[in-house]
Write a protein that holds these residues in place. Structure first.
Motif, PDB file in Angstrom:
ATOM      1  N   SER A 128       0.933  -1.457  -0.204  1.00  0.00           N
ATOM      2  CA  SER A 128       0.114   0.601   0.271  1.00  0.00           C
ATOM      3  C   SER A 128       0.525   1.120  -0.222  1.00  0.00           C
ATOM      4  CB  SER A 128      -1.005   0.169   0.665  1.00  0.00           C
ATOM      5  OG  SER A 128      -1.906   1.425   1.670  1.00  0.00           O
ATOM      6  N   ILE A 129       0.232   2.734   0.005  1.00  0.00           N
ATOM      7  CA  ILE A 129       0.984   3.573   0.307  1.00  0.00           C
ATOM      8  C   ILE A 129       1.318   3.692   1.781  1.00  0.00           C
ATOM      9  CG2 ILE A 129      -1.012   4.969   0.694  1.00  0.00           C
ATOM     10  CD1 ILE A 129       0.493   6.653  -1.392  1.00  0.00           C
ATOM     11  N   ASP A 130       2.790   4.906   1.743  1.00  0.00           N
ATOM     12  CA  ASP A 130       3.096   4.753   2.785  1.00  0.00           C
ATOM     13  C   ASP A 130       2.276   4.733   4.350  1.00  0.00           C
ATOM     14  OD1 ASP A 130       3.219   6.817   1.681  1.00  0.00           O
ATOM     15  OD2 ASP A 130       4.930   7.701   2.944  1.00  0.00           O
ATOM     16  N   VAL A 131       0.873   6.127   4.162  1.00  0.00           N
ATOM     17  CA  VAL A 131       0.688   6.079   4.974  1.00  0.00           C
ATOM     18  C   VAL A 131      -0.221   5.315   5.684  1.00  0.00           C
ATOM     19  CG1 VAL A 131       0.112   8.877   4.148  1.00  0.00           C
ATOM     20  CG2 VAL A 131      -1.391   7.167   2.766  1.00  0.00           C
ATOM     21  N   LEU A 179      -2.021 -14.198   7.347  1.00  0.00           N
ATOM     22  CA  LEU A 179      -1.680 -14.715   6.219  1.00  0.00           C
ATOM     23  C   LEU A 179       0.035 -15.198   6.411  1.00  0.00           C
ATOM     24  CD1 LEU A 179      -3.261 -13.379   3.464  1.00  0.00           C
ATOM     25  CD2 LEU A 179      -4.138 -15.076   4.326  1.00  0.00           C
ATOM     26  N   GLY A 180       0.590 -14.841   7.266  1.00  0.00           N
ATOM     27  CA  GLY A 180       2.056 -15.121   7.198  1.00  0.00           C
ATOM     28  C   GLY A 180       2.855 -14.224   5.751  1.00  0.00           C
ATOM     29  N   ILE A 181       2.189 -13.045   6.116  1.00  0.00           N
ATOM     30  CA  ILE A 181       3.439 -12.585   4.741  1.00  0.00           C
ATOM     31  C   ILE A 181       3.793 -11.373   4.741  1.00  0.00           C
ATOM     32  CG2 ILE A 181       1.847 -13.389   3.425  1.00  0.00           C
ATOM     33  CD1 ILE A 181       0.475 -12.211   2.193  1.00  0.00           C
ATOM     34  N   PRO A 182       4.943 -10.577   4.302  1.00  0.00           N
ATOM     35  CA  PRO A 182       4.916  -9.179   4.824  1.00  0.00           C
ATOM     36  C   PRO A 182       3.824  -8.249   4.103  1.00  0.00           C
ATOM     37  CG  PRO A 182       6.653  -9.669   2.728  1.00  0.00           C
ATOM     38  CD  PRO A 182       6.044 -11.167   3.007  1.00  0.00           C
ATOM     39  N   PHE A 183       4.266  -7.123   4.600  1.00  0.00           N
ATOM     40  CA  PHE A 183       3.126  -6.071   4.114  1.00  0.00           C
ATOM     41  C   PHE A 183       3.950  -5.379   4.017  1.00  0.00           C
ATOM     42  CE2 PHE A 183       0.937  -2.143   5.782  1.00  0.00           C
ATOM     43  CZ  PHE A 183       0.538  -1.986   4.560  1.00  0.00           C
ATOM     44  N   ARG A 184       3.838  -4.020   2.583  1.00  0.00           N
ATOM     45  CA  ARG A 184       5.362  -3.477   2.213  1.00  0.00           C
ATOM     46  C   ARG A 184       4.673  -2.422   2.352  1.00  0.00           C
ATOM     47  NH1 ARG A 184      10.818  -4.518  -1.410  1.00  0.00           N
ATOM     48  NH2 ARG A 184      11.112  -1.469  -2.100  1.00  0.00           N
ATOM     49  N   THR A 185       5.313  -1.508   1.532  1.00  0.00           N
ATOM     50  CA  THR A 185       4.666  -0.024   2.135  1.00  0.00           C
ATOM     51  C   THR A 185       5.444   1.294   0.679  1.00  0.00           C
ATOM     52  OG1 THR A 185       5.523   1.804   4.166  1.00  0.00           O
ATOM     53  CG2 THR A 185       2.918   0.381   3.606  1.00  0.00           C
ATOM     54  N   TYR A 186       4.872   1.643   0.189  1.00  0.00           N
ATOM     55  CA  TYR A 186       5.512   3.044  -1.244  1.00  0.00           C
ATOM     56  C   TYR A 186       5.370   4.662  -0.751  1.00  0.00           C
ATOM     57  CZ  TYR A 186       6.612  -1.691  -3.276  1.00  0.00           C
ATOM     58  OH  TYR A 186       6.525  -3.232  -2.890  1.00  0.00           O
ATOM     59  N   ILE A 187       6.117   5.327  -0.967  1.00  0.00           N
ATOM     60  CA  ILE A 187       5.425   6.950  -0.971  1.00  0.00           C
ATOM     61  C   ILE A 187       5.092   6.920  -2.756  1.00  0.00           C
ATOM     62  CG2 ILE A 187       7.626   7.840   0.107  1.00  0.00           C
ATOM     63  CD1 ILE A 187       9.335   8.246  -1.835  1.00  0.00           C
ATOM     64  N   ALA A 188       4.300   8.375  -2.185  1.00  0.00           N
ATOM     65  CA  ALA A 188       3.492   8.376  -3.599  1.00  0.00           C
ATOM     66  C   ALA A 188       4.290   8.723  -4.797  1.00  0.00           C
ATOM     67  CB  ALA A 188       3.028   9.941  -3.903  1.00  0.00           C
ATOM     68  N   GLU A 189       5.746   8.657  -4.835  1.00  0.00           N
ATOM     69  CA  GLU A 189       7.105   8.746  -6.052  1.00  0.00           C
ATOM     70  C   GLU A 189       6.827   8.178  -6.688  1.00  0.00           C
ATOM     71  OE1 GLU A 189       7.690  12.579  -3.548  1.00  0.00           O
ATOM     72  OE2 GLU A 189       6.790  10.579  -3.473  1.00  0.00           O
ATOM     73  N   GLU A 190       7.165   6.458  -5.475  1.00  0.00           N
ATOM     74  CA  GLU A 190       7.575   5.307  -6.584  1.00  0.00           C
ATOM     75  C   GLU A 190       6.693   5.109  -7.158  1.00  0.00           C
ATOM     76  OE1 GLU A 190      10.539   3.417  -3.414  1.00  0.00           O
ATOM     77  OE2 GLU A 190       8.698   3.583  -2.293  1.00  0.00           O
ATOM     78  N   LEU A 191       4.655   4.942  -6.194  1.00  0.00           N
ATOM     79  CA  LEU A 191       3.542   4.872  -7.537  1.00  0.00           C
ATOM     80  C   LEU A 191       3.850   5.143  -7.799  1.00  0.00           C
ATOM     81  CD1 LEU A 191       1.868   3.471  -4.104  1.00  0.00           C
ATOM     82  CD2 LEU A 191       2.672   2.439  -5.506  1.00  0.00           C
ATOM     83  N   GLU A 206      -5.296  14.214  -4.415  1.00  0.00           N
ATOM     84  CA  GLU A 206      -5.314  15.210  -3.094  1.00  0.00           C
ATOM     85  C   GLU A 206      -4.614  15.199  -2.380  1.00  0.00           C
ATOM     86  OE1 GLU A 206      -7.806  18.707  -1.295  1.00  0.00           O
ATOM     87  OE2 GLU A 206      -8.403  17.904  -2.966  1.00  0.00           O
ATOM     88  N   GLN A 207      -5.776  13.694  -1.737  1.00  0.00           N
ATOM     89  CA  GLN A 207      -5.366  12.926  -0.071  1.00  0.00           C
ATOM     90  C   GLN A 207      -3.983  12.825  -0.176  1.00  0.00           C
ATOM     91  OE1 GLN A 207      -7.821  13.371   2.582  1.00  0.00           O
ATOM     92  NE2 GLN A 207      -8.460  14.517   0.612  1.00  0.00           N
ATOM     93  N   VAL A 208      -3.141  11.525  -0.981  1.00  0.00           N
ATOM     94  CA  VAL A 208      -2.542  11.156  -1.223  1.00  0.00           C
ATOM     95  C   VAL A 208      -1.116  11.551  -1.647  1.00  0.00           C
ATOM     96  CG1 VAL A 208      -3.755   9.229   0.106  1.00  0.00           C
ATOM     97  CG2 VAL A 208      -2.869   9.072  -1.804  1.00  0.00           C
ATOM     98  N   GLY A 209      -1.145  11.930  -2.740  1.00  0.00           N
ATOM     99  CA  GLY A 209      -0.127  12.408  -3.964  1.00  0.00           C
ATOM    100  C   GLY A 209       0.232  11.990  -4.992  1.00  0.00           C
ATOM    101  N   VAL A 210      -0.962  10.738  -5.079  1.00  0.00           N
ATOM    102  CA  VAL A 210      -0.956   9.414  -6.002  1.00  0.00           C
ATOM    103  C   VAL A 210      -2.210   9.156  -5.936  1.00  0.00           C
ATOM    104  CG1 VAL A 210      -0.393   7.585  -4.930  1.00  0.00           C
ATOM    105  CG2 VAL A 210      -0.032   7.992  -7.046  1.00  0.00           C
ATOM    106  N   GLY A 211      -2.500   9.317  -8.236  1.00  0.00           N
ATOM    107  CA  GLY A 211      -3.931   9.305  -8.065  1.00  0.00           C
ATOM    108  C   GLY A 211      -4.613   7.867  -7.458  1.00  0.00           C
ATOM    109  N   GLU A 212      -3.955   6.831  -7.750  1.00  0.00           N
ATOM    110  CA  GLU A 212      -4.270   5.655  -8.021  1.00  0.00           C
ATOM    111  C   GLU A 212      -3.738   4.853  -6.479  1.00  0.00           C
ATOM    112  OE1 GLU A 212      -4.909   0.971  -8.295  1.00  0.00           O
ATOM    113  OE2 GLU A 212      -2.860   2.654  -8.399  1.00  0.00           O
TER     114      GLU A 212
END
Length: 381
Positions: free
Chosen positions: A292-295, A309-321, A336-342
């Motif tokens: 998901s996104i870092d927020v 599920l025993g799996i990792p959860f990783r987040t990305y910043i808006a620029e990466e997405l 407007e809310q998170v810096g990336v449209g999807e």
């Protein structure tokens, strides 16, 4: 990172040599002549159990273990780090006794004698990788790896290693002993792949089957024939988890991207994810990671789903997405809310890696957005 503990100066020398060749942290639980209470000739067992006396003159560059050895071992299990005891096997056995839970989740534990003649995996040889680690330590120290795993000793097909190599989840571990027993006895292990799965599950399974081939010591059978192992991407009924005669494996090749409203109930999110997977003929247990996104990095429901599920959860910043190539349905409000449209589709593809492809661009409902990507070997988790 490997955690090494030693109980004598000789053991420290081996630990230092190993730490110079692979990522490792060295711990010590022994006294030197300058330390109060040290007695020449004191046994390793006595040193391991003795109260620690601080020795400011100690020349050994190692973390001092001032807690009971069982507590030190528990810290390693919690961190998920392999443990190497340089000393008597009995010390290791007593130290880890309260930590051992499940062969699929226990950390690798090894013992090396103080002269460095032998290194012995004593826990989690296959799935955890203790046997492979013993071989690495052998290369560094010259110690002879003492492997006691029956399938390794006989050269038989090892179902748990097969599952690990191809990223498959073992759904009912209680069936492993029977499959291993048949393999050690010289029987061909019969593997049946799910057939007739709806798309995209059928196409994915066919590709995985081509990657796996026919391992030595096995033969392929149809779903209608008796089998020792059944491989499926489809949802499995609960009673399968109690099965002891047939081993069920689920390839973990799916990567989920999730967006959701703040503080959504964990049960609601999990139910939505499982429903979307099942609509595609897929089991949520085939998920290899969530993104998901870092927020959202502290969102309780997503953290709960990943843990369950025993799996990792990783987040990305808006620029990466934003840098993820492809056409995604953009939302001015989301941007407007998170810096990336999807978020969900981009996060799924970011996690799946360069060779990934979207199999569910987006599902929306109940304050949740969910996307699903697949990768058969180049995921980034």
């Amino acid at each position: 990172m490997l955690r090494i503990i030693c109980f004598t100066p000789q053991g420290y020398g081996l630990a230092e040599k190993i730490a110079g060749r692979m990522p490792a942290e060295v711990y010590r639980k022994f006294h030197t002549e300058e330390a109060s209470g040290w007695t020449p000739g004191q046994t390793e067992e006595a040193l391991a159990e003795a109260p620690f006396t601080e020795n400011k003159k100690c020349p050994f560059v190692a973390t001092e273990v001032t807690v009971p050895l069982s507590a030190w071992a528990a810290e390693g299990f919690t961190a998920g780090d392999p443990l190497l005891f340089i000393g008597a096997a009995g010390i290791a056995v007593r130290a880890i006794a309260g930590c051992v839970r499940d062969k699929l989740t226990d950390v690798p534990v090894l013992v090396m004698d103080v002269l460095g003649d032998y290194v012995i995996p004593i826990l989690s040889g296959h799935v955890g990788g203790a046997n492979a680690l013993a071989a690495e330590l052998s290369e560094i120290t010259g110690a002879v790896p003492v492997i006691t795993t029956a399938t390794d000793r006989t050269g038989a097909f090892a179902a748990d290693l097969f599952a690990k190599e191809y990223g498959m989840r073992i759904r009912n571990p209680k069936a492993l002993p029977r499959v291993s027993g048949r393999a050690v006895a010289g029987a061909k292990i019969r593997i049946a792949w799910q057939e007739g799965a709806k798309e995209p599950a059928g196409r994915i399974l066919e590709q995985i089957r081509g990657i796996c081939g026919v391992p030595e010591g096995t033969c392929m059978v149809s779903p209608e024939e008796p089998a020792d192992i059944r491989i499926t991407l489809g949802p499995l009924p609960a009673d399968i988890l109690k099965e002891k005669d047939i081993l069920y494996l689920t390839p973990r090749c799916l990567y989920a991207g999730i967006g959701c409203r703040k503080d959504i109930p964990a049960g609601q999110l999990e139910a939505f994810v499982r429903e979307q997977c099942e609509d595609l003929g897929l089991d949520a247990e085939a998920l290899a990671g969530i993104a998901s996104i870092d927020v959202k990095k502290k969102e309780p429901a997503i953290l709960s789903l990943a843990k369950g599920l025993g799996i990792p959860f990783r987040t990305y910043i808006a620029e990466e997405l934003r840098e993820v190539p492809g056409d995604f349905p953009e939302s001015a409000f989301v941007e407007e809310q998170v810096g990336v449209g999807e978020v969900s589709g981009r996060a799924a593809m970011c996690l799946a890696g360069r060779e990934g492809w979207l199999i569910l661009p987006k599902a929306v409902g109940q304050g949740i957005t969910f996307s699903l990507a697949c990768n058969l070997g180049d995921g980034t988790v």
